[in-house]
Design a protein around this motif. Sequence first.
Motif, PDB file in Angstrom:
ATOM      1  N   LEU A 303      17.104 -40.694 -14.057  1.00 34.05           N
ATOM      2  CA  LEU A 303      17.200 -41.188 -15.441  1.00 34.05           C
ATOM      3  C   LEU A 303      16.157 -40.512 -16.332  1.00 34.05           C
ATOM      4  O   LEU A 303      16.335 -40.392 -17.538  1.00 34.05           O
ATOM      5  N   LEU A 304      15.047 -40.053 -15.708  1.00 36.50           N
ATOM      6  CA  LEU A 304      14.024 -39.343 -16.484  1.00 36.50           C
ATOM      7  C   LEU A 304      14.287 -37.836 -16.538  1.00 36.50           C
ATOM      8  O   LEU A 304      13.458 -37.066 -17.006  1.00 36.50           O
ATOM      9  N   GLY A 305      15.427 -37.408 -15.987  1.00 33.95           N
ATOM     10  CA  GLY A 305      15.790 -35.985 -16.045  1.00 33.95           C
ATOM     11  C   GLY A 305      15.217 -35.147 -14.914  1.00 33.95           C
ATOM     12  O   GLY A 305      15.233 -33.922 -14.950  1.00 33.95           O
ATOM     13  N   LEU A 306      14.689 -35.814 -13.882  1.00 36.12           N
ATOM     14  CA  LEU A 306      14.123 -35.077 -12.742  1.00 36.12           C
ATOM     15  C   LEU A 306      15.132 -35.036 -11.599  1.00 36.12           C
ATOM     16  O   LEU A 306      16.060 -35.838 -11.560  1.00 36.12           O
ATOM     17  N   PRO A 307      14.937 -34.111 -10.637  1.00 34.87           N
ATOM     18  CA  PRO A 307      15.903 -34.067  -9.522  1.00 34.87           C
ATOM     19  C   PRO A 307      15.692 -35.209  -8.531  1.00 34.87           C
ATOM     20  O   PRO A 307      14.613 -35.806  -8.481  1.00 34.87           O
ATOM     21  N   ALA A 308      16.728 -35.501  -7.765  1.00 35.23           N
ATOM     22  CA  ALA A 308      16.627 -36.556  -6.735  1.00 35.23           C
ATOM     23  C   ALA A 308      16.359 -35.900  -5.397  1.00 35.23           C
ATOM     24  O   ALA A 308      16.852 -34.816  -5.135  1.00 35.23           O
ATOM     25  N   ARG A 309      15.581 -36.574  -4.542  1.00 35.54           N
ATOM     26  CA  ARG A 309      15.211 -35.906  -3.278  1.00 35.54           C
ATOM     27  C   ARG A 309      16.266 -36.049  -2.187  1.00 35.54           C
ATOM     28  O   ARG A 309      16.299 -35.256  -1.266  1.00 35.54           O
ATOM     29  N   SER A 310      17.110 -37.063  -2.262  1.00 38.91           N
ATOM     30  CA  SER A 310      18.127 -37.198  -1.209  1.00 38.91           C
ATOM     31  C   SER A 310      19.529 -37.298  -1.812  1.00 38.91           C
ATOM     32  O   SER A 310      20.274 -38.232  -1.538  1.00 38.91           O
ATOM     33  N   ALA A 311      19.851 -36.318  -2.649  1.00 37.54           N
ATOM     34  CA  ALA A 311      21.196 -36.309  -3.228  1.00 37.54           C
ATOM     35  C   ALA A 311      22.172 -35.861  -2.155  1.00 37.54           C
ATOM     36  O   ALA A 311      21.899 -34.915  -1.433  1.00 37.54           O
ATOM     37  N   VAL A 312      23.258 -36.585  -2.003  1.00 40.99           N
ATOM     38  CA  VAL A 312      24.227 -36.188  -0.980  1.00 40.99           C
ATOM     39  C   VAL A 312      25.260 -35.211  -1.524  1.00 40.99           C
ATOM     40  O   VAL A 312      25.950 -34.561  -0.766  1.00 40.99           O
TER      41      VAL A 312
END
Length: 527
Positions: A303-312
């Motif tokens: 939501l803050l525009g950063l990447p997610a660490r465990s995106a599937v």
Amino acid sequence: MPKVLVSDSIDQAGIDILSQVAQVDVKTGLPAEELVKIISEYDALMIRSGTRVTQEIIEAGVQLKIIGRAGVGVDNVDVAAATRAGIVVVNSPEGNTIAAAEHALAMMLSMSRHIPEANESVKSGKWDRKKFIGVEVYKKTLGIVGLGKIGSHVAAAAKAMGMKLLAFDPYISQERADQLSCRLVDMDILLQESDYITLHMPKTKETYHMIDAKAFDMMKPTARIVNCARGGIIDEAALVEALKEGKIAGAALDVYENEPLEADSALRELGQKLVLTPHLGASTEEAQVNVAVDVAEQIRDVLLGLPARSAVNIPGLYPDALEKLKPYLQLAETLGNLVSQLAGGRVDFLDVRLQGELATNNSQPVVVASLKGLLSQALRERVNYVNASIEAKERGIHVIETRDAAANDYTGSLHLEAKGSLGTHSVSGALLGDREMRITNIDGFPINVPPSHHMLFTLHRDMPGIIGKIGSLLGSFNVNIASMQVGRKIVRGEAVMVLSIDDPLPEGLLSEIMKVPGIRDAYTVTL
Ligand SMILES: NC(=O)C1=CN([C@@H]2O[C@H](COP(=O)(O)OP(=O)(O)OC[C@H]3O[C@@H](n4cnc5c(N)ncnc54)[C@H](O)[C@@H]3O)[C@@H](O)[C@H]2O)C=CC1
Ligand SMILES: O=C(O)C(=O)COP(=O)(O)O
């Protein structure tokens, strides 16, 4: 302020994290129609296994940016629909590993010692010590199906209890099985030799009803089976019959083909031979904090525009780097997937050669993408850009990286060589005009073909007539060939033929192809 809908019961620690950046509405137990109606207001959806996120819900979620699954299995989410809609799906791959493994062990022991019935008996005023003679697990053989994170923890604990360990996992290396003191065997041997069987694989097309009437027929009459993985891996009707007819001694289930389990399910009628829990594998205080925090942090970050660490479904890389590397990442995933199928799945060695413009240090994600592709047959959506390297390491896959900036056949090209159960195979690929993928070499034979969904590869002797024979054989099975190419090193020596076909190869056709004089080998691949 963005809005987050939490539609299953999630630990407060997760809600607190989300509340820092969003308005959080907790609405559990919503009927599907209700969820479809309200989802358009939300930027993020946080769930466990209780919410079925269908294509309809995804399409109605016009503002949705992320779906966070506070747990492992995303089989209740239509990930393909989410990907198409550009919605990131994240999970918590490790937060509940211990909880699920301990639940499987608890199920095994409580089934062996009749704890549920003994408890009920004492509480109803009785003191019956004869009725509940149990069996020990010590020195018994435990067959573990799926030697991933949960299966591995079960193996370590069961070993400490003095059990002998068998494992079936087509995608795990011998070295990893050795580390865990598991004898890697075929499924039939596991079914025949195990006193206990515990299931720890995902539900996929391959594993659906893997434990069916035929499997129960192979088991010892004293065997006991535990399913804390996914409903549908065991054929429930076949289980009911196996227990009624005494084909096996007992079973313990945490997961069901339909959840919640139907009130009138035959499983509820089976008494002492069957222990049932309502999908409690991940339900420990510790695991619930772990998964809630893990997933809430990822929702907050996205939501803050950063990447997610465990995106599937979407690479967890920073947008700039991602944009530049994207076509190469796609190429690497495709080649990784291809070489794993050619090498036979159980790969224990991978050589990644980055050539031309790919031979820079910034191209590390391409190595990760190759591993993601390599593991995708085994792990499906569970493997992502963040965990691919660690998964490969844990599976005992030795990875070698070589960089050759001087190679100048293409601007940038990638060569993968894998050693697996079907021997050593290699593939190379490059991009045409920056975007279009080409497979440029198979096992040392130069070719130039775009990858396609269904492919057939043959190794054959380069001689007149052979191509025509394969063509008419495919025609006689009504298989449409989209494209065909032959690669050879010398005239009338060995050659490869690469065919893109419109549909999967019908059963029996591969063995017919193998009978064509001059054909040495043939493989089909689905990309
Ligand atoms: N009951 C519960 O509450 C919980 C259930 N789970 C479920 O447990 C299962 C295992 O989870 P993890 O260990 O975290 O996953 P994982 O991805 O670490 O391990 C799964 C393993 O299954 C193997 N596998 C894939 N296809 C197979 C096949 N056809 N035959 C045999 N093995 C195969 C893979 O190679 C991998 O090693 C998943 O289905 C997950 O959804 C996970 C957590 C809690
Ligand atoms: O994490 C998983 O795969 C689970 O099955 C746990 O499900 P739950 O979050 O307890 O509904």
